[in-house]
Design an enzyme around this catalytic site. Structure first.
Site, mmCIF file in Angstrom:
data_model
loop_
_atom_site.group_PDB
_atom_site.id
_atom_site.type_symbol
_atom_site.label_atom_id
_atom_site.label_comp_id
_atom_site.label_asym_id
_atom_site.label_seq_id
_atom_site.Cartn_x
_atom_site.Cartn_y
_atom_site.Cartn_z
ATOM 1 N N GLY A 54 0.795 -1.225 0.000
ATOM 2 C CA GLY A 54 0.000 0.000 0.000
ATOM 3 C C GLY A 54 0.826 1.272 0.000
ATOM 4 O O GLY A 54 2.025 1.276 -0.296
ATOM 5 N N ALA A 83 -0.659 3.332 10.176
ATOM 6 C CA ALA A 83 -0.436 1.984 9.662
ATOM 7 C C ALA A 83 -0.579 0.939 10.761
ATOM 8 O O ALA A 83 -1.165 -0.134 10.551
ATOM 9 C CB ALA A 83 0.940 1.894 9.013
ATOM 10 N N HIS A 126 21.162 1.269 33.238
ATOM 11 C CA HIS A 126 21.917 2.528 33.261
ATOM 12 C C HIS A 126 23.240 2.325 32.522
ATOM 13 O O HIS A 126 23.893 1.285 32.683
ATOM 14 C CB HIS A 126 22.206 2.944 34.707
ATOM 15 C CG HIS A 126 23.110 4.144 34.809
ATOM 16 N ND1 HIS A 126 22.644 5.425 34.608
ATOM 17 C CD2 HIS A 126 24.443 4.246 35.062
ATOM 18 C CE1 HIS A 126 23.659 6.269 34.756
ATOM 19 N NE2 HIS A 126 24.769 5.573 35.024
#
Length: 467
Positions: free
Chosen positions: A39, A322, A446
């Site tokens: 698409g 989408a 971290h």
């Protein structure tokens, strides 16, 4: 040949729906008028734009940021042909991947334009004009959307000077000047691409703000950033004419509140004023399918008012995204197969892939105030995050909005580097009804950018550590 399901449209919603239905044992066909699958998103939308966004970020980094890391490469030179090849290669890899997945899952692919003759019948017209009729128990309409133009303004796209997003993804050179009509996601993303590569970019927007619907504080921060980057913004401006001249395009606009009109000229004009549901030629009126302002009316199970017809994605209510279409595709396939598909519309993230990125999920502060919901907000800046400082991406912040009584997280808004990736943990938390306390007590590695998300959750209760 008869099928359990025929899907019209092979975009993210359609092909995901077809594959999931096939996985569940249904006999499935998918109809697509393009020669490639995926698409608008994969061919001329999400995927090619992200290829150009990333490439342009690398170009700008080479020219402005690398010396700060001790990496000296000299002034970068743009190879426009290689840039476009990268974009085209990225598109090809994705659309070919979808074709492979359809084949792998034994979905029958039919090339041509689909139309509904009646419940249970889809007529497909091939490029050469030949027709065939597919018999099916169920039909899913997933035809997506098309470019919208400013109301009352005649726009003739040549995709060279007067462009939609399709043309703006394939310019044969960097324009010296670019005018973007519309300060939504598409306009700001593509405007950012060409600005980084050297264009002078001016944005004309009807509203008094950019990115309508996003958190106001985030938008104000981002607007200042765009202007600092050199993008010119004309807000509260109504476009009255878009014309092609001898040397480029012209845009005439006037203040929304009234006043003198002005005309700007540029090499290229990008019209990015949103998209409209694409239902042309589907035969919906003749089939008796109910519509509302161009969208197909559906119930909570994606059913239209005509038995056996379903619809998903941009042709139905909800955001034109989408990933929203994909989730609906999964859900409707499961419903047709007798399962219990569901989409939580309160937890659909949205991302703007600019620099910095913006990502959001759930309610904004403006939403909560309008609904009279008492909430607490926790905010943490990336300037106080060690990893962000090390990467020189310390602009922006994370904001967590939690219900004042229950502490349940109602919305999370991020402006900063990799915001589109960071928003995922907020979506997971909200999908499970999590609280700011849950997020605050979850150990984060971290040093990472994600620590800013944790600290923002801690800040809801005013117990952040690093600021």
């Amino acid at each position: 040949m008869s099928y359990d399901l025929v899907v019209i449209g092979a975009g993210p919603g359609g092909y995901v729906c077809a594959i999931r239905a096939a996985q569940l044992g249904l006999k499935v066909a998918i109809v697509e008028k393009r020669k490639t699958y995926g698409g608008t998103c994969l061919n001329v939308g999400c995927i090619p734009s992200k290829a150009l966004l990333h490439a342009s970020e690398m170009f700008e980094m080479a020219g402005h940021e690398l010396p700060h890391f001790g990496v000296v490469v000299g002034k970068p030179k743009l190879d426009h042909v290689a840039l476009m090849k990268h974009k085209d290669d990225t598109v090809a890899a994705n659309v070919n991947g979808v074709a492979f997945l359809l084949k792998k899952n034994k979905v029958t692919t039919v090339q041509g334009a689909g139309a509904i003759l009646a419940a249970g019948q889809v007529e497909v017209t091939a490029e050469d004009g030949s027709k065939q009729v597919l018999e099916t128990k169920n039909i899913v309409i997933a035809t997506g959307s098309d470019v919208a133009t400013p109301p009352g303004v005649a726009v003739e796209f040549d995709e060279k000077v007067i462009c939609s997003s399709t043309g703006a993804l394939a310019l044969d050179k960097v324009p010296a000047k670019l005018i973007v009509i519309g300060a939504g996601v598409i306009g700001l993303e593509l405007g950012s691409v060409w600005r980084r590569l050297g264009a002078e970019v001016t944005v004309v927007e009807y509203l008094d703000r950019i990115l309508p619907g996003m958190d106001g504080e985030v938008v104000k921060t981002f607007q200042r950033t765009l202007e600092k980057q050199g993008m010119k913004l004309h807000l509260s401006s109504k476009v009255t004419a878009v014309e092609k001249g001898k040397k480029g395009g012209k845009v005439t606009f006037e203040p929304v509140a009234g006043g003198e009109a002005q005309t700007l000229e540029a090499d290229v004009v990008l019209v990015a004023t949103g998209r409209r549901p694409y239902t042309d030629g589907l035969g919906l009126e003749a089939a008796g399918v109910a519509m509302d302002r161009g969208r197909i009316v559906i119930d909570e199970h994606f059913r239209a008012n005509v038995a056996g017809i379903y619809a998903i994605g941009d042709v139905v209510r909800g955001p034109m995204l989408a990933h929203k279409a994909e989730d609906e595709g999964l859900a409707v396939a499961e419903i047709i197969a007798g399962q219990h598909g569901h989409v939580n519309y309160e937890v659909i993230p949205g991302v703007v892939y600019t620099t910095p990125e913006i990502a959001a999920v759930g309610a904004t502060e403006e939403d909560l105030k309008a609904r009279g919901i008492a909430y607490k907000a926790g905010k943490f800046p990336f300037t106080a995050n060690g990893r962000a400082r090390a990467m020189r991406v310390a602009d922006g912040f994370v904001k967590v909005l939690a219900d004042a009584a229950t502490d349940r997280v109602l919305g999370v808004h991020i402006i900063g580097h990799a915001a589109g990736e960071l928003i995922a943990e907020a979506a997971v938390l909200m999908e499970f009804g999590g609280s700011a306390e849950d997020l605050a007590r979850t150990c984060h590695a971290h040093p990472t950018l994600s620590e800013a998300v944790k600290e923002a959750a801690m800040a809801v209760d005013k117990r952040q550590i690093h600021m």
